[in-house]
Scaffold this active site. Sequence first.
Site, PDB file in Angstrom:
ATOM      1  N   TYR A  56      43.626 -33.323  47.167  1.00 47.03           N
ATOM      2  CA  TYR A  56      44.751 -34.246  47.308  1.00 47.03           C
ATOM      3  C   TYR A  56      44.812 -34.755  48.750  1.00 47.03           C
ATOM      4  O   TYR A  56      45.087 -34.000  49.684  1.00 47.03           O
ATOM      5  CB  TYR A  56      46.074 -33.570  46.946  1.00 47.03           C
ATOM      6  CG  TYR A  56      46.168 -33.052  45.529  1.00 47.03           C
ATOM      7  CD1 TYR A  56      45.324 -33.519  44.527  1.00 47.03           C
ATOM      8  CD2 TYR A  56      47.113 -32.097  45.187  1.00 47.03           C
ATOM      9  CE1 TYR A  56      45.422 -33.045  43.226  1.00 47.03           C
ATOM     10  CE2 TYR A  56      47.213 -31.613  43.881  1.00 47.03           C
ATOM     11  CZ  TYR A  56      46.369 -32.089  42.914  1.00 47.03           C
ATOM     12  OH  TYR A  56      46.465 -31.596  41.631  1.00 47.03           O
ATOM     13  N   HIS A 120      39.508 -26.169  39.859  1.00 45.18           N
ATOM     14  CA  HIS A 120      40.154 -27.422  39.454  1.00 45.18           C
ATOM     15  C   HIS A 120      39.496 -28.036  38.219  1.00 45.18           C
ATOM     16  O   HIS A 120      40.175 -28.570  37.341  1.00 45.18           O
ATOM     17  CB  HIS A 120      40.099 -28.407  40.626  1.00 45.18           C
ATOM     18  CG  HIS A 120      41.212 -29.397  40.639  1.00 45.18           C
ATOM     19  ND1 HIS A 120      41.644 -30.021  41.788  1.00 45.18           N
ATOM     20  CD2 HIS A 120      42.005 -29.888  39.661  1.00 45.18           C
ATOM     21  CE1 HIS A 120      42.634 -30.850  41.509  1.00 45.18           C
ATOM     22  NE2 HIS A 120      42.876 -30.786  40.224  1.00 45.18           N
ATOM     23  N   SER A 199      51.903 -33.173  35.090  1.00 48.56           N
ATOM     24  CA  SER A 199      52.328 -34.467  34.532  1.00 48.56           C
ATOM     25  C   SER A 199      53.179 -34.285  33.269  1.00 48.56           C
ATOM     26  O   SER A 199      52.953 -34.943  32.243  1.00 48.56           O
ATOM     27  CB  SER A 199      51.114 -35.348  34.225  1.00 48.56           C
ATOM     28  OG  SER A 199      50.430 -35.691  35.402  1.00 48.56           O
ATOM     29  N   PRO A 200      54.198 -33.408  33.314  1.00 42.41           N
ATOM     30  CA  PRO A 200      55.014 -33.183  32.115  1.00 42.41           C
ATOM     31  C   PRO A 200      55.902 -34.365  31.757  1.00 42.41           C
ATOM     32  O   PRO A 200      56.504 -34.380  30.683  1.00 42.41           O
ATOM     33  CB  PRO A 200      55.858 -31.953  32.500  1.00 42.41           C
ATOM     34  CG  PRO A 200      55.973 -32.052  33.987  1.00 42.41           C
ATOM     35  CD  PRO A 200      54.653 -32.592  34.453  1.00 42.41           C
ATOM     36  N   LEU A 201      55.956 -35.363  32.649  1.00 41.93           N
ATOM     37  CA  LEU A 201      56.696 -36.593  32.359  1.00 41.93           C
ATOM     38  C   LEU A 201      55.740 -37.765  32.198  1.00 41.93           C
ATOM     39  O   LEU A 201      56.125 -38.927  32.368  1.00 41.93           O
ATOM     40  CB  LEU A 201      57.708 -36.876  33.479  1.00 41.93           C
ATOM     41  CG  LEU A 201      58.748 -35.777  33.717  1.00 41.93           C
ATOM     42  CD1 LEU A 201      59.625 -36.112  34.909  1.00 41.93           C
ATOM     43  CD2 LEU A 201      59.582 -35.539  32.470  1.00 41.93           C
ATOM     44  N   ARG A 203      53.215 -38.735  34.096  1.00 37.10           N
ATOM     45  CA  ARG A 203      53.126 -39.426  35.394  1.00 37.10           C
ATOM     46  C   ARG A 203      54.346 -40.304  35.637  1.00 37.10           C
ATOM     47  O   ARG A 203      54.247 -41.406  36.182  1.00 37.10           O
ATOM     48  CB  ARG A 203      51.824 -40.225  35.487  1.00 37.10           C
ATOM     49  CG  ARG A 203      50.584 -39.353  35.288  1.00 37.10           C
ATOM     50  CD  ARG A 203      49.298 -40.101  35.450  1.00 37.10           C
ATOM     51  NE  ARG A 203      48.163 -39.285  35.020  1.00 37.10           N
ATOM     52  CZ  ARG A 203      47.528 -38.408  35.778  1.00 37.10           C
ATOM     53  NH1 ARG A 203      47.898 -38.227  37.035  1.00 37.10           N
ATOM     54  NH2 ARG A 203      46.520 -37.698  35.302  1.00 37.10           N
ATOM     55  N   GLY A 204      55.504 -39.780  35.247  1.00 40.38           N
ATOM     56  CA  GLY A 204      56.773 -40.448  35.518  1.00 40.38           C
ATOM     57  C   GLY A 204      57.228 -41.433  34.463  1.00 40.38           C
ATOM     58  O   GLY A 204      58.372 -41.905  34.504  1.00 40.38           O
ATOM     59  N   SER A 207      60.383 -40.584  32.382  1.00 41.03           N
ATOM     60  CA  SER A 207      61.651 -40.537  33.118  1.00 41.03           C
ATOM     61  C   SER A 207      62.546 -41.727  32.796  1.00 41.03           C
ATOM     62  O   SER A 207      63.764 -41.669  32.973  1.00 41.03           O
ATOM     63  CB  SER A 207      61.387 -40.517  34.630  1.00 41.03           C
ATOM     64  OG  SER A 207      60.902 -41.776  35.067  1.00 41.03           O
TER      65      SER A 207
END
Length: 327
Positions: A56, A120, A199-201, A203-204, A207
């Site tokens: 990252y 990873h 990424s439980p959303l 990647r947003g 939301s």
Amino acid sequence: MKTRTMGNSDLVVSSIGLGLMGMSGSYGQTDDEQSITTIHRALELGITLLDTADIYGNGHNEELLGKALKGRRTQAIIATKFAFLPNFSGINGHPDYVKKAVDESLRRLGTEYIDLYYQHRVDPNVPVEETVGAMADLVQAGKVRYLGLSEASSSDIRRAHAVHPISVLQTEYSLWSREIEDEILPTVRELGITHIAYSPLSRGFISGELRKFEDLEDNDVRRYIPRFQGENFSKNVELVDKIKEIAEEKNCTPSQLALAWTMANGALPIPGTKRIKYLEENAASVHVELTPDELIRIESVSPKNVVHGGRLIDGESYRRNLKKVND
């Protein structure tokens, strides 16, 4: 904050973590000072699991976390990863590389040990037994406490676990990314491995904050992911609106509903954010309890494979576009 014990370990962590990747590019502009303030607020809220990786920002993310934890190391559980070469130019699981990578991560993090060390991605050219054997040596040396895998197959998980106990498996998992439910989830449950959901959303997207493609900054890699493009985008907004209806009846946000769903399915989510507002919103999801009837209703509006567009782009495209947005 609620807590749970990681699989095959005595490591107690918060029931929700914080993913740090977006603090080093990928999803638009970043601000180190803002990110450090967000990490400190996470600790205040009792969020102890902080997830980073050497790839990252090509090391920037680990350095950022190291600065944030100066004088606060004992408050956090550090999870980091190795395998990707700089700029996602390849994968290396060779034992010699493992030992080199961990020392570089320790230096950037400014710590003497890593609580949770992941491969990873499994290197297709190196038997996973050899890589995990080298990781086990790091446990013996006191540089690492527990081991994890990310995006590994059921077969690789079993082979790795036979060499040294694997505590966690990290995969993308959300209402819209459920490919692992058929084979991989049963494997980790059988072996007592904790499932970490990144990424439980989606990647947003879930939301509800994203309403049109133009909401994404020019240097946001999500612009190149299929489910964020063209007609897929508008159709997925319609799905979010159905999730939002249930959330409003539940007196919570779509994010909180989706995170509660991942926890109800046994996962420990690590949503990423750079902002305290969303951090606090996500943290509150641990108190959202879903009834069996509510889970059935969520499934009816967002069943498996309902999302439009894939969650990934091919590796070469990802590397090229990630470099583009970070330049």
